[in-house]
Each structure stands twice: as structure tokens, then as C-alpha cells.
Design a protein around this motif. Structure first.
Motif, PDB file in Angstrom:
ATOM      1  N   GLY A 125     -15.500   1.346   0.650  1.00  0.00           N
ATOM      2  CA  GLY A 125     -13.911   1.755   0.213  1.00  0.00           C
ATOM      3  C   GLY A 125     -13.158   0.524   0.917  1.00  0.00           C
ATOM      4  O   GLY A 125     -13.639  -0.457   1.286  1.00  0.00           O
ATOM      5  N   ARG A 126     -11.820   0.823   1.050  1.00  0.00           N
ATOM      6  CA  ARG A 126     -11.033  -0.439   1.533  1.00  0.00           C
ATOM      7  C   ARG A 126     -11.198  -0.729   2.779  1.00  0.00           C
ATOM      8  O   ARG A 126     -11.317  -1.858   3.390  1.00  0.00           O
ATOM      9  CB  ARG A 126      -9.569  -0.053   1.447  1.00  0.00           C
ATOM     10  CG  ARG A 126      -8.501  -0.939   1.247  1.00  0.00           C
ATOM     11  CD  ARG A 126      -7.101  -0.377   1.167  1.00  0.00           C
ATOM     12  NE  ARG A 126      -6.862   0.695   2.094  1.00  0.00           N
ATOM     13  CZ  ARG A 126      -6.287   0.578   3.393  1.00  0.00           C
ATOM     14  NH1 ARG A 126      -6.094  -0.554   3.995  1.00  0.00           N
ATOM     15  NH2 ARG A 126      -6.293   1.588   4.258  1.00  0.00           N
ATOM     16  N   THR A 127     -11.568   0.220   3.640  1.00  0.00           N
ATOM     17  CA  THR A 127     -11.911   0.069   5.000  1.00  0.00           C
ATOM     18  C   THR A 127     -13.400   1.120   5.027  1.00  0.00           C
ATOM     19  O   THR A 127     -13.534   1.790   4.305  1.00  0.00           O
ATOM     20  CB  THR A 127     -11.212   0.605   6.232  1.00  0.00           C
ATOM     21  OG1 THR A 127     -10.822   1.980   6.079  1.00  0.00           O
ATOM     22  CG2 THR A 127      -9.675   0.038   5.912  1.00  0.00           C
ATOM     23  N   SER A 154     -12.177   4.791   4.877  1.00  0.00           N
ATOM     24  CA  SER A 154     -11.067   5.037   4.394  1.00  0.00           C
ATOM     25  C   SER A 154     -11.752   6.251   3.232  1.00  0.00           C
ATOM     26  O   SER A 154     -10.900   7.278   2.667  1.00  0.00           O
ATOM     27  CB  SER A 154     -10.455   3.827   3.650  1.00  0.00           C
ATOM     28  OG  SER A 154     -11.056   3.343   2.642  1.00  0.00           O
ATOM     29  N   LEU A 206      -3.487   3.620  -0.957  1.00  0.00           N
ATOM     30  CA  LEU A 206      -3.942   2.930  -2.115  1.00  0.00           C
ATOM     31  C   LEU A 206      -3.008   1.935  -2.532  1.00  0.00           C
ATOM     32  O   LEU A 206      -1.731   1.823  -1.885  1.00  0.00           O
ATOM     33  CB  LEU A 206      -3.940   3.937  -3.512  1.00  0.00           C
ATOM     34  CG  LEU A 206      -5.065   5.082  -3.281  1.00  0.00           C
ATOM     35  CD1 LEU A 206      -5.200   5.964  -4.353  1.00  0.00           C
ATOM     36  CD2 LEU A 206      -6.476   4.271  -3.055  1.00  0.00           C
ATOM     37  N   GLU A 207      -3.415   1.011  -3.231  1.00  0.00           N
ATOM     38  CA  GLU A 207      -2.682  -0.162  -3.450  1.00  0.00           C
ATOM     39  C   GLU A 207      -1.579   0.362  -4.389  1.00  0.00           C
ATOM     40  O   GLU A 207      -1.719   1.191  -5.398  1.00  0.00           O
ATOM     41  CB  GLU A 207      -3.594  -1.270  -4.497  1.00  0.00           C
ATOM     42  CG  GLU A 207      -3.496  -2.444  -3.940  1.00  0.00           C
ATOM     43  CD  GLU A 207      -4.451  -3.496  -4.802  1.00  0.00           C
ATOM     44  OE1 GLU A 207      -3.942  -3.942  -5.814  1.00  0.00           O
ATOM     45  OE2 GLU A 207      -5.468  -3.409  -4.622  1.00  0.00           O
ATOM     46  N   PRO A 221     -12.671  -9.060  -3.898  1.00  0.00           N
ATOM     47  CA  PRO A 221     -11.781  -7.984  -4.129  1.00  0.00           C
ATOM     48  C   PRO A 221     -12.645  -6.989  -4.871  1.00  0.00           C
ATOM     49  O   PRO A 221     -13.309  -7.476  -5.692  1.00  0.00           O
ATOM     50  CB  PRO A 221     -10.518  -8.149  -4.675  1.00  0.00           C
ATOM     51  CG  PRO A 221     -10.450  -9.472  -4.877  1.00  0.00           C
ATOM     52  CD  PRO A 221     -11.896 -10.199  -4.632  1.00  0.00           C
ATOM     53  N   HIS A 222     -12.419  -5.377  -4.846  1.00  0.00           N
ATOM     54  CA  HIS A 222     -12.913  -4.374  -5.804  1.00  0.00           C
ATOM     55  C   HIS A 222     -12.467  -4.717  -7.144  1.00  0.00           C
ATOM     56  O   HIS A 222     -11.268  -5.148  -7.535  1.00  0.00           O
ATOM     57  CB  HIS A 222     -12.672  -3.106  -5.416  1.00  0.00           C
ATOM     58  CG  HIS A 222     -13.299  -2.184  -4.146  1.00  0.00           C
ATOM     59  ND1 HIS A 222     -14.263  -1.574  -4.508  1.00  0.00           N
ATOM     60  CD2 HIS A 222     -13.107  -2.445  -3.013  1.00  0.00           C
ATOM     61  CE1 HIS A 222     -14.805  -1.136  -3.333  1.00  0.00           C
ATOM     62  NE2 HIS A 222     -14.139  -1.896  -2.326  1.00  0.00           N
ATOM     63  N   ARG A 225      -9.379  -0.443  -9.725  1.00  0.00           N
ATOM     64  CA  ARG A 225      -8.156  -0.063  -8.818  1.00  0.00           C
ATOM     65  C   ARG A 225      -8.282   1.411  -8.778  1.00  0.00           C
ATOM     66  O   ARG A 225      -8.200   1.942  -9.744  1.00  0.00           O
ATOM     67  CB  ARG A 225      -6.941  -0.685  -8.951  1.00  0.00           C
ATOM     68  CG  ARG A 225      -6.165  -1.126  -7.749  1.00  0.00           C
ATOM     69  CD  ARG A 225      -5.059  -1.615  -8.038  1.00  0.00           C
ATOM     70  NE  ARG A 225      -4.179  -0.524  -7.932  1.00  0.00           N
ATOM     71  CZ  ARG A 225      -2.720  -0.475  -8.596  1.00  0.00           C
ATOM     72  NH1 ARG A 225      -2.363  -1.477  -8.916  1.00  0.00           N
ATOM     73  NH2 ARG A 225      -1.903   0.511  -8.646  1.00  0.00           N
ATOM     74  N   GLU A 249      -5.006   8.943   0.665  1.00  0.00           N
ATOM     75  CA  GLU A 249      -5.761   7.778   0.900  1.00  0.00           C
ATOM     76  C   GLU A 249      -4.608   6.597   0.805  1.00  0.00           C
ATOM     77  O   GLU A 249      -3.727   6.694  -0.286  1.00  0.00           O
ATOM     78  CB  GLU A 249      -6.824   7.559  -0.033  1.00  0.00           C
ATOM     79  CG  GLU A 249      -7.453   6.454   0.020  1.00  0.00           C
ATOM     80  CD  GLU A 249      -8.878   6.322  -0.744  1.00  0.00           C
ATOM     81  OE1 GLU A 249      -8.970   7.199  -1.219  1.00  0.00           O
ATOM     82  OE2 GLU A 249      -9.499   5.278  -0.675  1.00  0.00           O
ATOM     83  N   MET A 270       0.675  -1.183   0.021  1.00  0.00           N
ATOM     84  CA  MET A 270      -0.136  -0.036  -0.059  1.00  0.00           C
ATOM     85  C   MET A 270       0.746   1.247   0.068  1.00  0.00           C
ATOM     86  O   MET A 270       2.002   1.283   0.485  1.00  0.00           O
ATOM     87  CB  MET A 270      -1.125  -0.138   1.330  1.00  0.00           C
ATOM     88  CG  MET A 270      -1.890  -1.102   1.330  1.00  0.00           C
ATOM     89  SD  MET A 270      -2.738  -1.501   0.185  1.00  0.00           S
ATOM     90  CE  MET A 270      -3.876  -0.231   0.107  1.00  0.00           C
TER      91      MET A 270
END
Ligand code: HEM
Length: 219
Positions: free
Chosen positions: A182-184, A187, A199-200, A98-99, A102, A197, A1
Motif C-alpha cells: 500500500g502507500r506504506t 497502511s 488517502l489522496e 506511483p500506483h 487511486r 486510511e 492526504m
């Protein structure tokens, strides 16, 4: 991340001011409509007019910002992954997959967000502004004593303005829920407050896998 700067200062200011104004316009508007009672009709009309002018000023600055920064491109709708994103919200999210898309600072909206936000920008908000201004500057027969003028002309304006208000209210409710996806849970909210934020990291793959074909992680 990797921590990335996703939302710039003006963008955050615009987002929160717009949110506050739309909520306030909704409350005062639905009081004018007769659905709720809060400030009293006369005050509601006065507040609604003032908030509407503030909203117009904000819109002028926001249009300028979107074009000078090129950020308007983020909102151009795309078919790519639209279905996968919709399937994610209906099925995938409840199975912990997963989303499908991205988020990056250069592409911060998923295909469904692009479509909905573009619709708000080019359709719903313009309808509210045009019908609101027509409503505001309508030549009421009583005011100018042009008693023969047909007041019925106001009806279509009022209906359009009210439909737009219901669309915005529905968007607002859906938006509150989607903010938590979102991711959490927090987030997305934190990102719109601080601008940053997590992000990956790494290169973005061109095509996402359709969500329904992803392995179910939680089982
Ligand atoms: C620039 C934008 C806007 C302008 C210029 C505007 C203007 C107006 C005006 C002049 C009225 C009539 C007040 C009266 O009876 O004297 C009105 C009513 C109303 N407005 Fe707005 N407005 C705007 C945005 C909004 C937004 C964003 C919402 C909702 C979120 C909203 C919801 C309403 C509602 C529900 C009514 C009552 C409609 C009816 O029952 O006929 N307005 N607006």
C-alpha cells in the motif's frame, strides 16, 4: 492526504473472521489430507466440520451485508487499468513509480483485486462449500451398510476440494505480500484493523497512465 473511513465494522469483522476460519480450515484440512500432523486425524475432522459450519454461517451474513449495502458492486471486474495494475506489480513497484489506480472509499479495490476477489467469491469459495458439503453428507457405504454403493464417487469431490484448498493457500501467501504494498508497508493492514486510511484527497482522474511509461522516480 485525507483520513477516510474505508472499511466498516461488519466488513472488518467479516474479513478477520473469514481469515481465521480459512487458516484453521486449511490446517485441519491438510491434516485430514495427510500433509501435516497437528491435532490428530479424528480431532482434525471434528474441528474441520465445526469450522466449516461456522464459515457457512459467516458466508450467509456476508452475502446479506454485501447486497443490503450495495458493496457487492466494488467487486465487479473491469478491464480498465487491469494491465497497468499487473505491470505495476511486476515492474513499476520495483522502480518506485506511483500506483496506477487511486484508492477511495467508493472504489477501494484495484482492477486486479476486483478480478481475484470476484473469482474467490463466485468460483473458489462456492466450490469449497459445495464439495465440502457433499464430502460431509456423502453416504459412506460402511456407515449405512450400503456396501454396493461406489465409493469412487467421492474421489472427484475430494480432488476438487483439495484443488480449492491449494488455490486458497496460494491466494493467502500472495495476499500477505500484497498487503504490504500500500502507500506504506502497514497502511493496508492498519486500515483493515481501524477502518480508517490516509488517502489522496481531490478528484479522481478518469484514466491512469500506463505504468511502464511513467518517469522512474528513484533514479
Ligand atoms: C464450508 C466450507 C467447507 C466444508 C463444508 C468442508 C468440509 C470438508 C469435509 C467434510 C472434509 C472431509 C473430512 C473427512 O475426511 O471426514 C474436508 C476435507 C478437507 N478440507 Fe474442507 N471444508 C470446507 C472448507 C475448506 C477450506 C476453506 C479449506 C482450505 C482452506 C479446506 C480444506 C480441506 C482439505 C485440504 C481437506 C482434505 C481433502 C482430502 O484429502 O480429500 N476445506 N472438508
Amino acid at each position: 492526504m485525507k483520513k477516510e473511513y474505508v472499511y466498516r465494522a461488519f466488513e472488518r469483522f467479516w474479513h478477520w473472521t473469514q481469515a481465521a476460519l480459512i487458516i484453521f480450515l486449511g490446517v485441519t484440512g491438510f491434516e485430514i489430507h495427510g500433509s501435516i500432523r497437528f491435532f490428530g486425524f479424528d480431532q482434525a475432522v471434528r474441528y474441520h466440520n465445526f469450522a466449516a459450519i461456522s464459515f457457512l454461517v459467516l458466508i450467509v451474513f456476508a452475502i446479506f451485508w454485501h447486497f443490503t449495502t450495495g458493496e457487492w458492486r466494488q467487486y465487479v471486474p473491469t478491464w480498465e487499468n487491469l494491465r497497468a495494475q499487473a505491470e505495476y506489480y511486476v515492474f513499476g513497484i520495483f522502480r518506485n513509480v506511483p500506483h496506477p489506480t487511486r484508492k477511495t472509499s467508493l472504489s477501494k479495490l484495484n482492477p486486479l483485486q476486483k478480478l481475484v476477489y470476484a473469482g474467490l467469491k463466485v468460483l473458489v469459495i462456492p466450490i469449497m462449500v459445495v464439495s465440502g458439503l457433499l464430502y460431509m453428507f456423502y453416504r459412506y457405504p460402511q456407515r449405512y451398510e450400503v456396501l454396493s454403493l461406489n465409493v469412487g464417487g467421492l474421489e472427484i469431490i475430494a480432488v476438487l476440494h483439495t484443488i480449492g484448498a491449494f488455490l486458497l493457500a496460494s491466494f493467502f501467501i500472495a495476499h500477505l505480500y500484497l498487503v504490504t504494498t500500500g502507500r506504506t508497508v502497514t497502511s493496508n493492514l492498519k486500515a483493515m484493523v481501524t477502518g480508517y486510511e490516509e488517502l489522496e484527497a481531490g478528484p479522481v482522474e478518469k484514466k491512469a497512465q500506463p505504468v511502464l511509461h511513467e518517469p522512474v522516480l528513484s533514479e
